[in-house]
Design an enzyme around this catalytic site. Structure first.
Site, short mmCIF file in Angstrom:
data_model
loop_
_atom_site.label_atom_id
_atom_site.label_comp_id
_atom_site.label_asym_id
_atom_site.label_seq_id
_atom_site.Cartn_x
_atom_site.Cartn_y
_atom_site.Cartn_z
N CYS A 26 0.89 -1.16 0.00
CA CYS A 26 0.00 0.00 0.00
C CYS A 26 0.92 1.21 0.00
O CYS A 26 1.54 1.54 1.01
CB CYS A 26 -0.92 0.02 1.23
SG CYS A 26 -1.92 1.51 1.29
N CYS B 211 -0.56 4.44 2.20
CA CYS B 211 -0.64 4.38 3.67
C CYS B 211 -0.21 3.00 4.11
O CYS B 211 0.96 2.69 4.05
CB CYS B 211 -2.03 4.76 4.16
SG CYS B 211 -3.38 4.09 3.20
N SER B 212 -1.13 2.20 4.56
CA SER B 212 -0.73 0.87 5.00
C SER B 212 -1.93 -0.05 4.97
O SER B 212 -2.11 -0.87 5.85
CB SER B 212 -0.16 0.94 6.41
OG SER B 212 -1.07 1.65 7.21
N CYS B 213 -2.78 0.12 3.94
CA CYS B 213 -3.95 -0.74 3.82
C CYS B 213 -3.48 -2.18 3.71
O CYS B 213 -2.51 -2.49 3.03
CB CYS B 213 -4.76 -0.34 2.58
SG CYS B 213 -5.43 1.32 2.73
#
Lengths: 210, 106
Positions: free
Chosen positions: A118, A121-123
């Site tokens: 991702c 962000c950090s999905c």
């Protein structure tokens, strides 16, 4: 300071207060306490709801994704449904989605290797893997996975055949990808539970193979 | 203009395969996010907007859940769910507690 949990019964008491391990009170820890207490005082949340949400997250982990992978390996009809609609198939297998985000499962083959990142962000497919590891959220991984995936894979010890295509999937808040790794050779005799035990978190992110 | 969060395709060093066990306060931040969005008091887009609005140096300096709680706090103030005065008073109250960090554990 463990004295608060001394009344626990046989096995871990799910309602025991948990030690924090936090020895310093940083600005952001203070913010968390302040916001949480204000929301509780205003009747927007209850302490029980918060504890239950923490327990639900604690109960999630790669074993859930591994269960889906093993089921797909032994049941071609389930595999077809999993690849068609990951969220529905996961629910069918008893894995609670409880998020409006779609789960998209991508299959590794000898010709195609899939990698999940991702960049924004950090999905992450938290519903089937739990909270992401720190490296998944790091600048290095998020920056490089999309333009030099083979170099990143090599850092994880993963070497692919030159002719294999590497497909990188950039997750969003609405789409979470899970890699269906290839079933290792020599596992014909294993049942579903035995197979699930072979499936690692990193293989379902696509940084490693099995 | 590319935001600080938008790092796909940039040059960077090797991936350091670090992991840590999440602390309870981090899990509670996660719980706040999950519960507030379920109750329609907050959305994932607001969380991201708040994180992406952080100045570049703050984005890099803060840890993951530090970014989250910053974003959640600003969104709740923006929505009027909590006020700055209430927050200040609560922070001052936490500061005065004799047992420090343990005081906030539910």
């Amino acid at each position: 300071m463990m004295d608060n949990i001394s009344h626990s019964h046989e096995g871990p008491d799910p309602h025991a207060p948990r030690p924090d391990h936090d020895d310093t009170l940083t600005h952001h820890k203070r913010l968390e306490i302040a916001v949480r207490e204000l929301l509780i005082e205003k009747g927007i949340l209850t302490a029980d709801e918060i504890r239950e949400a923490v327990e639900r997250m604690d109960a999630r982990g790669p074993h859930l994704g591994a269960k889906l992978v093993a089921k797909a390996w032994v049941d071609p009809a389930f595999k077809a449904r999993l690849l068609e609609n990951g969220s529905a198939a996961a629910e069918e297998a008893g894995v609670q989605m409880d998020q409006p985000t779609r789960l998209i499962v991508v299959e590794n083959t000898p010709q195609v290797h899939n990698l999940v990142v991702c960049t924004l962000c950090s999905c992450y497919p938290r519903m089937v893997l739990g909270i992401p590891p720190d490296w998944y959220k790091s600048r290095a991984y998020r920056s490089r996975a999309v333009h030099e995936p083979r170099a990143v894979l090599a850092e994880f010890g993963t070497q692919l055949a030159d002719e294999a295509t590497v497909r990188v999937h950039d997750s969003t808040a609405d789409m979470r990808y899970l890699v269906l790794p290839m079933r290792p050779k020599g596992t014909e005799g294993l049942d579903e539970a035995g197979l699930a035990a072979l499936v690692t978190r990193d293989s379902m992110i696509g940084v490693t193979t099995l | 203009m590319r935001g600080v969060h938008d790092m796909g395709g940039l040059q960077a060093g090797p991936v350091e395969r670090v992991e840590h066990d999440y602390q309870l306060w981090e899990k509670r931040v996660d719980a706040l996010m999950v519960l507030l969005s379920r109750k329609r008091r907050f959305t994932v887009d607001e969380l991201r907007k708040g994180i992406e609005s952080l100045p570049g140096d703050a984005y890099d300096r803060l840890t993951y859940y530090e970014r989250w709680i910053s974003s959640i706090t600003s969104a709740l103030i923006h929505r009027g769910t909590i006020t700055i005065d209430e927050l200040r008073a609560k922070l001052a109250d936490i500061e005065r507690r004799p047992d420090g960090p343990k005081a906030g554990t539910p």
